[in-house]
Each structure stands twice: as C-alpha cells, then as structure tokens.
Design a protein around this motif. Sequence first.
Motif, PDB file in Angstrom:
ATOM      1  N   ASN A   1     -10.104  10.189   8.488  1.00 22.61           N
ATOM      2  CA  ASN A   1      -9.796   9.715   7.149  1.00 22.61           C
ATOM      3  C   ASN A   1      -9.607   8.200   7.073  1.00 22.61           C
ATOM      4  N   MET A   2      -9.718   7.527   8.234  1.00 21.92           N
ATOM      5  CA  MET A   2      -9.600   6.065   8.297  1.00 21.92           C
ATOM      6  C   MET A   2      -8.319   5.593   7.623  1.00 21.92           C
ATOM      7  N   LEU A   3      -7.209   6.231   7.998  1.00 20.90           N
ATOM      8  CA  LEU A   3      -5.929   5.892   7.389  1.00 20.90           C
ATOM      9  C   LEU A   3      -5.288   4.705   8.101  1.00 20.90           C
ATOM     10  N   GLY A   4      -4.313   4.085   7.461  1.00 23.12           N
ATOM     11  CA  GLY A   4      -3.746   2.837   7.952  1.00 23.12           C
ATOM     12  C   GLY A   4      -3.036   2.943   9.284  1.00 23.12           C
ATOM     13  N   SER A   5      -2.543   4.140   9.635  1.00 23.51           N
ATOM     14  CA  SER A   5      -1.770   4.292  10.865  1.00 23.51           C
ATOM     15  C   SER A   5      -2.617   4.686  12.065  1.00 23.51           C
ATOM     16  N   VAL A   6      -3.935   4.569  11.940  1.00 19.73           N
ATOM     17  CA  VAL A   6      -4.811   5.035  13.002  1.00 19.73           C
ATOM     18  C   VAL A   6      -4.595   4.264  14.304  1.00 19.73           C
ATOM     19  N   ASN A   7      -4.158   3.006  14.229  1.00 23.24           N
ATOM     20  CA  ASN A   7      -3.976   2.183  15.424  1.00 23.24           C
ATOM     21  C   ASN A   7      -2.556   2.259  15.973  1.00 23.24           C
ATOM     22  N   ARG A   8      -1.688   2.993  15.331  1.00 27.88           N
ATOM     23  CA  ARG A   8      -0.317   3.117  15.823  1.00 27.88           C
ATOM     24  C   ARG A   8      -0.209   4.267  16.821  1.00 27.88           C
TER      25      ARG A   8
ATOM     26  N   ASN B   1       0.830  -1.212   0.000  1.00 23.17           N
ATOM     27  CA  ASN B   1       0.000   0.000   0.000  1.00 23.17           C
ATOM     28  C   ASN B   1       0.862   1.258   0.000  1.00 23.17           C
ATOM     29  N   TYR B   2       1.785   1.321  -0.949  1.00 18.84           N
ATOM     30  CA  TYR B   2       2.703   2.471  -0.998  1.00 18.84           C
ATOM     31  C   TYR B   2       1.947   3.787  -1.186  1.00 18.84           C
ATOM     32  N   SER B   3       0.969   3.797  -2.105  1.00 20.26           N
ATOM     33  CA  SER B   3       0.242   5.037  -2.396  1.00 20.26           C
ATOM     34  C   SER B   3      -0.528   5.534  -1.176  1.00 20.26           C
ATOM     35  N   GLU B   4      -1.075   4.604  -0.369  1.00 19.15           N
ATOM     36  CA  GLU B   4      -1.814   5.000   0.826  1.00 19.15           C
ATOM     37  C   GLU B   4      -0.885   5.633   1.861  1.00 19.15           C
ATOM     38  N   ASP B   5       0.293   5.047   2.043  1.00 19.37           N
ATOM     39  CA  ASP B   5       1.253   5.623   2.997  1.00 19.37           C
ATOM     40  C   ASP B   5       1.738   6.985   2.523  1.00 19.37           C
ATOM     41  N   LEU B   6       1.916   7.118   1.226  1.00 17.15           N
ATOM     42  CA  LEU B   6       2.355   8.404   0.679  1.00 17.15           C
ATOM     43  C   LEU B   6       1.282   9.469   0.909  1.00 17.15           C
ATOM     44  N   ARG B   7       0.016   9.106   0.677  1.00 21.41           N
ATOM     45  CA  ARG B   7      -1.100  10.024   0.917  1.00 21.41           C
ATOM     46  C   ARG B   7      -1.211  10.366   2.398  1.00 21.41           C
TER      47      ARG B   7
END
Length: 235
Positions: A112-119, A27-33
């Motif tokens: 934004n429900m992004l991937g790092s929300v739980n970190r 998910n490179y594009s998601e992390d970049l966003r």
Amino acid sequence: MGRKINPLGFRLGFTQNHRSLWFEQRNYSEDLREDEKIHNCIENYVRHIQDASNSNYGGIIRIEIMKKTDFIQVNIYIGFTDLFIQKQKYKEKKDKEIEKLRDEVQNMLLQNMLGSVNRKLLISIEKVEKPYREPNILAEYIALQLKARVEIRKIIKKAIELAEEADVEGIKIKIKGRLNGIDRARKESALQGRVPLQTLRAKIDYCYYAVQTVYGVLGIKIWIFVKNEQYLSIF
C-alpha cells in the motif's frame, strides 16, 4: 448522554486511554488510514488461523499502536493463547507466529506504499488473565452460539454466568435482528448487576459485534462494568 455516545470515547482521560499513540502535523488522515489497515491486517490474519485450524478460540481484545520516528510498536492483547500455541512449546510457537504476523503486516505496508514502510515494526502478543471479563470475547462466544442456532435466552444466560465468574460488577447485553429465524426483527436484552453509563469514574468496557447467520445479520452490544476507578490523566 450515556445513550448517545460511545462509552469508551466518553471516558477518554478518565478510565480509558487512547489505543493509538502518535503525533502528526501534516498527514493525519494517512496515519489514521494506516492504523485502520494495520488493524484489519491483524484481524484477517487471526481469522485465517481460526479457519485453518478449525478452532473456536478467538479473542483479539484490543490492539494498541505506538508510532515513533524510527519504529512502530504494536501490542496485541488476546483472550486465549490456544489460538497461536497448540502443539509446540510456548516460547517457540509464540516467536514463530509473531514473526509470521510481522511479515504479513510489513508486506501490507509495502503493497500500500504507506508512510511507515521504512520504520522497524515491533509486535508483541499478551494474554489477558480473565478473558470473559472482556466484551469482545463474550461477543464472539455469543456469535458462535447464534450460528449454531442455540436458543437465544440460553445464550444470554450462559454469557452472564461466564462474566460473573470473571468478577464483573455488572453486565448488559443487547441482541437485535431476526432472532431464532422469526420473520420480523426483534430485540433481546438482559441486565445483571450495575452498569452506570453516565458515571465517568465507572470503568465501562463496550463493544459492538455483527454476526452473519443464515437468517441475516444480527447485532450484539455488550457493556461490562468492572469497578470504579480513579481518574486517569492524559495531559
């Protein structure tokens, strides 16, 4: 080549390092966003503080993001601590503002429900000793003077003086647009000292800054040559 590529990207691995460090296979594009949204959230928060306190102190020099499996480390380098610390004691005010900023970024990630929300989110704010050695700070100073309709040559002369006081080897400034309200767009530029854009070992800092004035948008480009550096290895 020095005229056709960003001087910072041109020197990655030599005198410049990456400002976002993470590893992603799918998910490179998601992390970049996500990085872009974190940057924008922090910049909007700082701009809100400036407007609320009616302060001219700006100064986000750079934002570094390091992502691990269980936490995100965000390092913010600023030019002036007065932006965050005004009346209270340094430690109390700094901790309070970091907590507010952390909550702001965390809420943005949730919305934004992004991937790092739980970190876990860790934020640190560091002051740079010589702020006028940084092109971002000088660009903000020039932008404030342009909004105040100060004569363009006086602005450039003062910016060069501030940079020289910060012990830079060379500085190059370009400003383009409807300067001083003239109907046709024109360009003003100045060069002081050496700015070797084609030398990879030369530590060049660069920024582009757009400022909205009553006459339209003006573009500011600044190159600063600090000193020759040894090669940096990122491999």
